[in-house]
Design a protein around this motif. Structure first.
Motif, PDB file in Angstrom:
ATOM      1  N   UNK A  47      45.050 -40.073  53.726  1.00 27.50           N
ATOM      2  CA  UNK A  47      45.181 -41.422  53.200  1.00 27.50           C
ATOM      3  C   UNK A  47      46.014 -41.463  51.929  1.00 27.50           C
ATOM      4  N   UNK A  48      46.256 -40.300  51.311  1.00 26.01           N
ATOM      5  CA  UNK A  48      46.940 -40.279  50.019  1.00 26.01           C
ATOM      6  C   UNK A  48      48.375 -40.777  50.122  1.00 26.01           C
ATOM      7  N   UNK A  49      49.082 -40.371  51.184  1.00 25.50           N
ATOM      8  CA  UNK A  49      50.464 -40.820  51.337  1.00 25.50           C
ATOM      9  C   UNK A  49      50.523 -42.329  51.552  1.00 25.50           C
ATOM     10  N   UNK A  50      49.540 -42.867  52.268  1.00 28.20           N
ATOM     11  CA  UNK A  50      49.470 -44.320  52.447  1.00 28.20           C
ATOM     12  C   UNK A  50      49.239 -45.009  51.109  1.00 28.20           C
ATOM     13  N   UNK A  51      48.345 -44.455  50.300  1.00 31.46           N
ATOM     14  CA  UNK A  51      48.091 -45.030  48.983  1.00 31.46           C
ATOM     15  C   UNK A  51      49.343 -44.985  48.109  1.00 31.46           C
ATOM     16  N   UNK A  52      50.123 -43.902  48.241  1.00 32.92           N
ATOM     17  CA  UNK A  52      51.339 -43.786  47.438  1.00 32.92           C
ATOM     18  C   UNK A  52      52.310 -44.904  47.761  1.00 32.92           C
ATOM     19  N   UNK A  98      52.940 -41.080  39.304  1.00 29.54           N
ATOM     20  CA  UNK A  98      51.644 -40.865  39.968  1.00 29.54           C
ATOM     21  C   UNK A  98      51.767 -41.055  41.474  1.00 29.54           C
ATOM     22  N   UNK A  99      52.446 -42.107  41.889  1.00 28.14           N
ATOM     23  CA  UNK A  99      52.628 -42.356  43.321  1.00 28.14           C
ATOM     24  C   UNK A  99      53.434 -41.234  43.979  1.00 28.14           C
ATOM     25  N   UNK A 100      54.446 -40.734  43.272  1.00 23.55           N
ATOM     26  CA  UNK A 100      55.236 -39.619  43.806  1.00 23.55           C
ATOM     27  C   UNK A 100      54.350 -38.389  44.001  1.00 23.55           C
ATOM     28  N   UNK A 101      53.486 -38.122  43.028  1.00 21.62           N
ATOM     29  CA  UNK A 101      52.575 -36.996  43.156  1.00 21.62           C
ATOM     30  C   UNK A 101      51.612 -37.162  44.311  1.00 21.62           C
ATOM     31  N   UNK A 102      51.071 -38.378  44.486  1.00 22.63           N
ATOM     32  CA  UNK A 102      50.173 -38.642  45.601  1.00 22.63           C
ATOM     33  C   UNK A 102      50.881 -38.462  46.940  1.00 22.63           C
ATOM     34  N   UNK A 103      52.147 -38.881  47.000  1.00 21.69           N
ATOM     35  CA  UNK A 103      52.906 -38.750  48.249  1.00 21.69           C
ATOM     36  C   UNK A 103      53.090 -37.286  48.626  1.00 21.69           C
ATOM     37  N   UNK A 104      53.453 -36.464  47.669  1.00 23.80           N
ATOM     38  CA  UNK A 104      53.648 -35.034  47.940  1.00 23.80           C
ATOM     39  C   UNK A 104      52.328 -34.394  48.363  1.00 23.80           C
ATOM     40  N   UNK A 105      51.265 -34.681  47.633  1.00 22.68           N
ATOM     41  CA  UNK A 105      49.961 -34.140  47.989  1.00 22.68           C
ATOM     42  C   UNK A 105      49.541 -34.595  49.386  1.00 22.68           C
ATOM     43  N   UNK A 106      49.780 -35.876  49.678  1.00 27.13           N
ATOM     44  CA  UNK A 106      49.381 -36.411  50.971  1.00 27.13           C
ATOM     45  C   UNK A 106      50.123 -35.779  52.127  1.00 27.13           C
ATOM     46  N   UNK A 107      51.422 -35.595  51.967  1.00 25.19           N
ATOM     47  CA  UNK A 107      52.205 -35.000  53.052  1.00 25.19           C
ATOM     48  C   UNK A 107      51.782 -33.549  53.286  1.00 25.19           C
ATOM     49  N   UNK A 108      51.566 -32.802  52.217  1.00 25.54           N
ATOM     50  CA  UNK A 108      51.103 -31.421  52.369  1.00 25.54           C
ATOM     51  C   UNK A 108      49.722 -31.387  53.016  1.00 25.54           C
ATOM     52  N   UNK A 109      48.862 -32.287  52.595  1.00 20.18           N
ATOM     53  CA  UNK A 109      47.514 -32.380  53.151  1.00 20.18           C
ATOM     54  C   UNK A 109      47.558 -32.666  54.646  1.00 20.18           C
ATOM     55  N   UNK A 110      48.410 -33.620  55.048  1.00 20.63           N
ATOM     56  CA  UNK A 110      48.489 -34.014  56.453  1.00 20.63           C
ATOM     57  C   UNK A 110      49.013 -32.891  57.341  1.00 20.63           C
ATOM     58  N   UNK A 111      49.984 -32.158  56.862  1.00 20.55           N
ATOM     59  CA  UNK A 111      50.596 -31.106  57.676  1.00 20.55           C
ATOM     60  C   UNK A 111      49.730 -29.853  57.715  1.00 20.55           C
ATOM     61  N   UNK A 112      49.185 -29.472  56.584  1.00 20.39           N
ATOM     62  CA  UNK A 112      48.484 -28.190  56.502  1.00 20.39           C
ATOM     63  C   UNK A 112      47.010 -28.275  56.881  1.00 20.39           C
ATOM     64  N   UNK A 113      46.339 -29.386  56.512  1.00 25.60           N
ATOM     65  CA  UNK A 113      44.891 -29.421  56.645  1.00 25.60           C
ATOM     66  C   UNK A 113      44.354 -30.493  57.573  1.00 25.60           C
ATOM     67  N   UNK A 114      44.778 -31.744  57.391  1.00 18.82           N
ATOM     68  CA  UNK A 114      44.167 -32.845  58.133  1.00 18.82           C
ATOM     69  C   UNK A 114      45.161 -33.990  58.303  1.00 18.82           C
ATOM     70  N   UNK A 115      45.604 -34.283  59.534  1.00 20.25           N
ATOM     71  CA  UNK A 115      46.609 -35.336  59.735  1.00 20.25           C
ATOM     72  C   UNK A 115      46.151 -36.722  59.298  1.00 20.25           C
ATOM     73  N   UNK A 116      44.831 -36.967  59.280  1.00 16.36           N
ATOM     74  CA  UNK A 116      44.329 -38.287  58.913  1.00 16.36           C
ATOM     75  C   UNK A 116      44.325 -38.527  57.419  1.00 16.36           C
TER      76      UNK A 116
END
Length: 410
Positions: free
Chosen positions: A132-137, A112-130
């Motif tokens: 929180x998902x990668x931090x939660x991971x 689950x944490x691995x999935x959150x990390x991937x989602x968070x990094x994609x989210x930060x680069x493509x949509x919004x740098x702020x």
């Protein structure tokens, strides 16, 4: 303070406590937190000057200032704490569910944490740098490492971490005042904001480039401000989950009233100080003192919000409020990413490129309209599917099998 795992400590609510697969109050609280997070995130996506210490020169009216101050005082640095608390609480529910099903919880949670990390990094680069998902991971791994601690130890650790972080900011303020330094170069920061605005109005490659340039500053803020506060909230949520606090809110009515009293007094005062220091005092010793105060008081205001929502949910109109908020909370991950997608299409070169062109009051109204739409869509979706689409994908990775796709749950 060193926190050591305690062998044999409970990992779920007390024996005899009824724990349904999903607590309606938890979902409703998560939906409420999702709204508050949107109210903050949209301000950063609508203006490249947000968070720089210099206000957007395009919007300087009294109404613009009042809206900014309201968001900073009553929303900023509050709602992600509530979301973080619920992350820690849900950790105990996930652990209990895995144990009841005879599954190994640790491999599940790591996936689950691995999935959150991937989602968070994609989210930060493509949509919004702020993001929180990668931090939660990352923080989730720390939570897993200490998850056997007793509730009282978790609460004490959360308090100590919060106080120590605030003390560090006070020491920085003292050092800055002693040297006579501080402040920012307003002209230079304004020019940086103008350049960032132009980049965000460009084509998708330009937008992604702007996000990548912002990431170091965002990472610094996450590491030294949001991460300690979020992990403290994780620990409080973990303690509350082990005690099954939200399984019967009526048992804690006196505590909820005390949280409201303390939160709406000290929390509001700290929020107003934080907002005032952010207008014209960025980079000064006063601003660092305000950061320290907010570190100590923002959890109180977040707790007051949560207590108010829980009391409403326990009241005569509670079922109606839960029916409105809970579906959005069940699909929080889908809705969180969906918010960023819609706002990226509205404010950046991914779509209409309105960044820096919408006044703060209209930005706030846009957030309210978007969240209202998500409430309706979430209920519609969950009448036909058991999980949100992103939740379904993350659950597939977590369980290492495909869960059910069709069939409503509302």
């Amino acid at each position: 303070m060193t926190v050591r795992p305690t062998t044999g400590a409970p990992t779920g609510p007390p024996p005899g406590t009824s724990v349904p697969d999903r607590l309606l109050d938890v979902d409703a609280l998560r939906g409420f937190a999702l709204w508050g997070i949107l109210m903050v995130n949209i301000t950063f996506m609508a203006s490249a000057h947000r968070g720089t210490g210099v206000e957007d020169p395009a919007f300087g009216s009294a109404l613009d200032t009042a809206v900014r101050l309201t968001i900073q005082a009553f929303f900023e640095a509050k709602f992600y704490l509530l979301f973080s608390f619920l992350f820690g609480y849900s950790f105990t529910l996930q652990s209990a569910s895995a144990n009841r099903g005879g599954a190994a919880f640790v491999p599940r949670f790591l996936r689950r944490c691995a999935g959150l990390l991937v989602l968070g990094l994609c989210h930060a680069v493509l949509l919004f740098p702020g993001d929180i998902l990668s931090t939660y991971a990352v923080l989730g791994l720390l939570l897993l490492a200490v998850h056997r601690i007793r509730p009282r130890t978790a609460v004490r650790a959360a308090v100590v971490l919060t106080v120590l972080t605030a003390a560090c900011y006070l020491l920085l303020a003292w050092a800055l005042a002693a040297t006579g330094g501080g402040g920012i170069d307003t002209a230079a920061v304004t020019e940086q904001g103008r350049q960032a605005t132009e980049a965000l109005r460009g084509d998708p490659a330009s937008v992604i480039g702007a996000h990548l340039r912002q990431l170091p500053d965002v990472a610094f803020m996450l590491a030294f401000f949001q991460a300690p506060a979020a992990f403290s909230a994780f620990l409080l949520g973990l303690a509350a989950g082990k005690k099954g606090v939200l399984s019967d809110v009526s048992r804690h009515a006196p505590l909820l009233r005390r949280l409201q009293w303390a939160g709406f007094t000290a929390g509001t005062a700290g929020g107003l100080l934080w907002a005032h220091a952010g207008h014209g005092y960025s980079g000064t010793a006063y601003h660092l003192v305000a950061v320290a105060v907010d570190m100590l008081t923002a959890p109180l205001l977040a707790a007051a919000y949560a207590a108010t929502v829980l009391r409403i949910l326990a009241g005569p109109r509670g079922r109606r409020a839960a029916a409105a908020l809970a579906p959005a909370g069940r699909m929080a991950l889908t809705n969180y990413l969906g918010q960023s997608l819609v706002l990226a299409l509205v404010f950046t070169g991914h779509g209409t490129a309105l960044v820096g062109r919408v006044p703060p009051a209209l930005v706030a109204l846009t957030a309210l309209a978007l969240f209202a739409l998500q409430l309706v869509l979430s209920r519609w979706w969950l009448a036909r599917h058991p999980y949100g689409p992103v939740e379904w994908a993350l659950r597939t990775l977590t369980l290492a099998r495909r869960p059910r796709w069709k069939g409503g749950s509302v």
